[in-house]
Scaffold this active site. Structure first.
Site, mmCIF file in Angstrom:
data_model
loop_
_atom_site.group_PDB
_atom_site.id
_atom_site.type_symbol
_atom_site.label_atom_id
_atom_site.label_comp_id
_atom_site.label_asym_id
_atom_site.label_seq_id
_atom_site.Cartn_x
_atom_site.Cartn_y
_atom_site.Cartn_z
ATOM 1 N N ASP A 152 -8.090 -7.029 -0.311
ATOM 2 C CA ASP A 152 -7.353 -7.128 0.948
ATOM 3 C C ASP A 152 -8.232 -6.541 2.029
ATOM 4 O O ASP A 152 -9.066 -5.672 1.762
ATOM 5 C CB ASP A 152 -6.040 -6.332 0.894
ATOM 6 C CG ASP A 152 -6.288 -4.842 1.129
ATOM 7 O OD1 ASP A 152 -6.743 -4.171 0.184
ATOM 8 O OD2 ASP A 152 -6.063 -4.352 2.252
ATOM 9 N N ASP A 172 0.869 -1.162 0.000
ATOM 10 C CA ASP A 172 0.000 0.000 0.000
ATOM 11 C C ASP A 172 0.919 1.228 0.000
ATOM 12 O O ASP A 172 2.051 1.165 0.469
ATOM 13 C CB ASP A 172 -0.820 -0.059 1.304
ATOM 14 C CG ASP A 172 -1.924 0.961 1.332
ATOM 15 O OD1 ASP A 172 -2.005 1.790 0.419
ATOM 16 O OD2 ASP A 172 -2.723 0.913 2.283
#
Lengths: 384, 384
Positions: free
Chosen positions: A279, A100
């Site tokens: 996710d 991320d």
């Protein structure tokens, strides 16, 4: 040192569901293939909480995990990660990895961050020290972490968010994306394998903004594309509507990643809309609170009704944690705050999430996904 | 249901060190053999903290673990344990098991317990509810838990302890022992395998009391014998002196178990005095605080000096946790309060303790124990 030359990231669609937009595919990375649709366990600071690396690989059968740039940048820091040869070498996870960009974490800092055109200044949640994240800096950090898939630096808008803020924020995210692309194109991976940049669609819950953003993102022609700014508090209908809209615009021959989603129900519904990657911290976070996802529905293992239940946690899944330990034993551990309770519940929930997407892949390949999905959604959301 | 007829517990000495009282042996139980000297990981409430059952068996190579009668009686309780078919079935540990009698835990309750001739009344540390432990009751509870080795109900004297208190307490422990023996002899095991009673020598740090107690305990001719009331704060010299004295009186052809001991140094020294079995929470408790025992000495993994150390935790030991993960990664996890840090450190420390007693067995068999022990003691106690 011999130089390892991996294939450039490749995505191949292998099946399509006739009655929905669900599809299966194989995404090739420098650390091996990923079968999609896939769920990616979250390893915030280089560890999927309460789970050993070999358990991720052999019990849970995870194919790719996440790391968070914000957390890894603060600790252990880029210097040590570079010395180790990247996060894969540091934590011993040898399969694909995605990082991320830190956009979501920085947004979560609230009053402790300031967004400017150049980037974001923020105070560390650990020691209050000041830091600056720019699109270029975040690309460099992700080069050092060494993930196979790296995310563009974006602003994740909160919910609710007024139209004007959402429009300006989207424009900033697009402007930052160009800088991310430039930086990635002008730098090399550090450890001998490719790193694919995924840009992120924003636009809150506004259709015209989401369309505009999806078109801009698609025009960048990166290896895959992500949808951000959802699952932040908006009604599920809005999440599905925006996902459906954006999936219709993002290219079909590239993987689509819906960030931070979600419940088993959300995942099944969004696979039907054309999402390939997911996710979420839910399976591990809820596990630590004693909430279990199973093929038959949701269990609060702290509930008295499981006290004497000596049956396996979920025999349908296979895997060590779900079949070796009983509900009554797990309840005993959770009630007594034994660490092993968090471990078993975490492995179990992740095993379930990976089982769910594997079943989805099988059903898509068989052409029976839509019927199965409708039945499964009813099951997985009920409380046992 | 077919009835399983196991051999009655048997202890066979296999080697003696020529220069000390160290010896090796094999103790046969209904759940398989135990090679002595052995260290027994402590699974207080039916779980060795932060460690999966298969990790105990395959990584740590534990041969026997402990459960605590006091904790298991309160939770999950004897009703559920009986329904499960004993603790082995409840937690899935299929190798030998020993249960402490609760004497030590009840003594630790301080003001919340009252010792009378009949037994001990105490308040639960969980909900304040009142309970009575009698020698007969504790034997019945241990029958229900189903351990292969069950301990007599004793009073563990504190340190320091005046002579008169120690003498009266010892007399009470002996009186209770007769009641324990009677109860065990007049009841049957519940799950088809033998349960061997081990009585406990008390007497604080007073030589005459320890002699008297050891002679009384030896006269009971049980399957093995234990030494209690040590490692409760007395100087190491006193611990060694009492252990040496008692080992000289307890029969050589029965296993000798030194309860609650101790550091790697204590274990090596007491093996040399003739002890065969040890248990201690130190490897797991200290692991959770970041203190690691290694073949080269003691590591405080939180220390800055390990920050960049990418070498394995302890390559000498073998085993997953000790060789797969680096010191720098473990430090990162511990500093970040990641559960995986406690897991890795716990597996590592137990792997070390089991490695240490395995090495001791090899050295005794080779006849080189004493020299090795003196060198090893210097290593294991130094701080790295």
């Amino acid at each position: 040192m011999s130089v390892f030359l991996p294939p450039i990231m490749k995505f191949q669609l292998t099946a399509r569901d006739p009655k929905s937009h669900a599809r299966t595919g194989i995404l090739e990375t420098g650390h091996g293939p990923i079968q999609t649709p896939i769920f990616m366990p979250v390893g915030t600071a280089g560890s999927v909480k309460a789970v050993h690396q070999r358990e991720l690989e052999y019990d849970i059968q995870a194919q790719i995990i996440l790391g968070n740039t914000y957390h890894l940048y603060l600790r252990p820091g880029t210097e040590l990660l570079e010395k180790a040869g990247g996060l894969h070498k540091f934590n011993g996870w040898s399969k694909p990895l995605l990082t991320d960009s830190g956009g979501y974490q920085v947004y979560s800092l609230g009053a402790n961050r300031k967004i400017k055109d150049d980037g974001v200044t923020f105070k560390s949640h650990i020691d209050g020290s000041k830091h600056l994240f720019t699109p270029e800096g975040v690309m460099d950090i992700q080069r050092t972490i060494g993930a196979d898939i790296i995310m563009a630096f974006d602003e994740c808008t909160p919910y609710p968010c007024d139209y004007k803020y959402a429009r300006n924020s989207m424009a900033l995210t697009h402007q930052w994306l160009k800088r991310c692309v430039d930086r990635v194109n002008s730098t090399e991976p550090k450890y001998g394998y490719e790193q694919a940049l995924f840009p992120i669609v924003q636009g809150s819950v506004y259709k015209d903004l989401r369309e505009q953003s999806a078109e801009f993102i698609a025009s960048q022609k990166q290896w895959g594309n992500a949808i951000g700014g959802l699952s932040v508090g908006e009604p599920h209908e809005d999440m599905y509507a925006m996902t459906s809209l954006v999936c219709g615009i993002l290219p079909a021959d590239k993987p689509r990643y819906l960030m931070g989603v979600g419940t088993p129900e959300n995942i099944l519904e969004c696979i039907a809309l054309g999402i390939d990657m997911f996710d979420c911290v839910m399976p591990t976070r809820n596990a630590r609170n004693g909430m279990l996802f199973t093929a038959e529905g949701i269990i609060n293992i702290r509930n008295e009704k499981w006290k004497d239940d000596l049956s396996p946690i979920d025999a349908a899944l296979g895997g060590y944690a779900s079949t070796f330990y009983s509900k009554a034993y797990l309840r005993h551990l959770v009630i007594n705050k034994e660490i092993l309770g968090a471990q078993i519940a975490s492995i179990h929930n992740l095993t379930f999430y990976l089982w769910l997407v594997k079943e989805a892949r099988l059903k898509i390949a068989e052409g029976t996904f839509s019927t199965w999905k409708d039945e499964m959604v009813q099951k997985v959301k009920r409380r046992l």
